[in-house]
Write a protein that holds these residues in place. Structure first.
Motif, mmCIF file in Angstrom:
data_model
loop_
_atom_site.group_PDB
_atom_site.id
_atom_site.type_symbol
_atom_site.label_atom_id
_atom_site.label_comp_id
_atom_site.label_asym_id
_atom_site.label_seq_id
_atom_site.Cartn_x
_atom_site.Cartn_y
_atom_site.Cartn_z
ATOM 1 N N MET A 1 0.845 -1.203 0.000
ATOM 2 C CA MET A 1 0.000 0.000 0.000
ATOM 3 C C MET A 1 0.873 1.243 0.000
ATOM 4 O O MET A 1 1.919 1.287 0.624
ATOM 5 N N SER A 2 0.422 2.265 -0.728
ATOM 6 C CA SER A 2 1.168 3.519 -0.742
ATOM 7 C C SER A 2 0.948 4.268 0.562
ATOM 8 O O SER A 2 -0.071 4.094 1.234
ATOM 9 N N ALA A 3 1.901 5.112 0.906
ATOM 10 C CA ALA A 3 1.807 5.882 2.157
ATOM 11 C C ALA A 3 0.729 6.950 2.015
ATOM 12 O O ALA A 3 0.459 7.443 0.922
ATOM 13 N N GLU A 29 -5.576 11.346 3.312
ATOM 14 C CA GLU A 29 -5.280 11.132 1.904
ATOM 15 C C GLU A 29 -5.640 12.385 1.097
ATOM 16 O O GLU A 29 -6.275 13.312 1.601
ATOM 17 N N ASP A 65 3.375 13.952 1.180
ATOM 18 C CA ASP A 65 3.559 13.482 -0.194
ATOM 19 C C ASP A 65 4.880 12.720 -0.346
ATOM 20 O O ASP A 65 5.622 12.899 -1.313
ATOM 21 N N GLY A 66 5.168 11.890 0.662
ATOM 22 C CA GLY A 66 6.350 11.041 0.633
ATOM 23 C C GLY A 66 7.624 11.683 1.142
ATOM 24 O O GLY A 66 8.645 11.001 1.310
#
Length: 237
Positions: A1-3, A29, A65-66
């Motif tokens: 899953m994306s962060a 999100e 955003d990462g």
């Protein structure tokens, strides 16, 4: 899953030697509404300040955003795309409505500031009517609109709201929540602390119930509203 788009993960910190937050995690999100609720003194506003960089963390990280932004100042986080509306002292009372909005654009170098202001006037039509009036003369709900509008002038990716409906009437609260939904639908993530827990969870994609600086429950807004323990302990039955 994306962060998650924004996450404050396992945050521990406080004021001086006293930790208010204990491995607290908040996330939102893109285009989502995430609501933080809980009893008085649960650390809700402290958690927001930690995510925004106003509270140093002893442990934990904040990522947008990462990108790890844990060590960035609040000013630097604004430049990265975070907007924050504190509960009080959130407008310049002696300035006009329009001057307040112009103050929100202080970091921008582009030529589209008037376009953004027009969008805010579309979102909050009463502000356009009162744009030349000192903000200190407005009602409580209108002041909140000015504060939110000023934060939107930075064109944030994430808008953080600390008790946006504090002290306003139920009708004004409903109007503010409707505007918050509109803002989220435009793609801006919303992370907010709210004292009107039931109403806030009704519009929330995700909810966090904090108790003594820790996550007690984390789920969708609908699931938290349907949880008998949450309803009994935090929503008045």
């Amino acid at each position: 899953m994306s962060a998650p788009f924004l996450i404050g993960e396992a945050m521990t910190g406080g004021y001086g030697p006293v930790d208010i937050l204990h491995s607290c995690t908040l996330s939102v999100e893109k285009g989502e509404i995430a609501v933080i609720v809980g009893p008085n003194g649960a650390g809700k506003s402290t958690a927001m300040k930690a995510v925004f960089g106003m509270l140093p963390l002893r442990q934990g990280t904040v990522r947008l955003d990462g990108e790890d932004i844990t060590r960035l100042s609040p000013q630097a986080r604004v430049r990265k795309g975070m907007g924050f509306v504190p509960q009080t002292h959130n407008i310049f009372t002696s300035m006009t409505v329009e001057e307040n909005l112009e103050m929100g654009a202080f970091i921008r170098q582009d030529a589209a500031i008037r376009d953004t202001m027009a969008q805010i006037y579309d979102l909050f039509p009463i502000l356009k009517q009162k744009r030349n009036q000192p903000a200190g003369e407005l009602s409580g709900g209108q002041r909140q609109q000015v504060a939110v509008g000023r934060a939107l002038m930075t064109r944030p990716k994430v808008l953080m709201l600390d008790e946006p409906t504090a002290g306003v009437s139920p009708i004004v609260m409903d109007e503010l929540f409707d505007r918050i939904i509109e803002i989220a639908r435009s793609g801006i993530s919303i992370l907010m602390v709210e004292q009107n827990a039931r109403q806030a969870l009704e519009i929330a994609d995700k909810g966090f119930v904090l108790v003594q600086g820790s996550n007690r429950y984390t789920d969708t807004g609908a699931a938290l509203l349907a949880d008998p323990e949450v309803r009994k302990s935090f929503l008045g039955g």
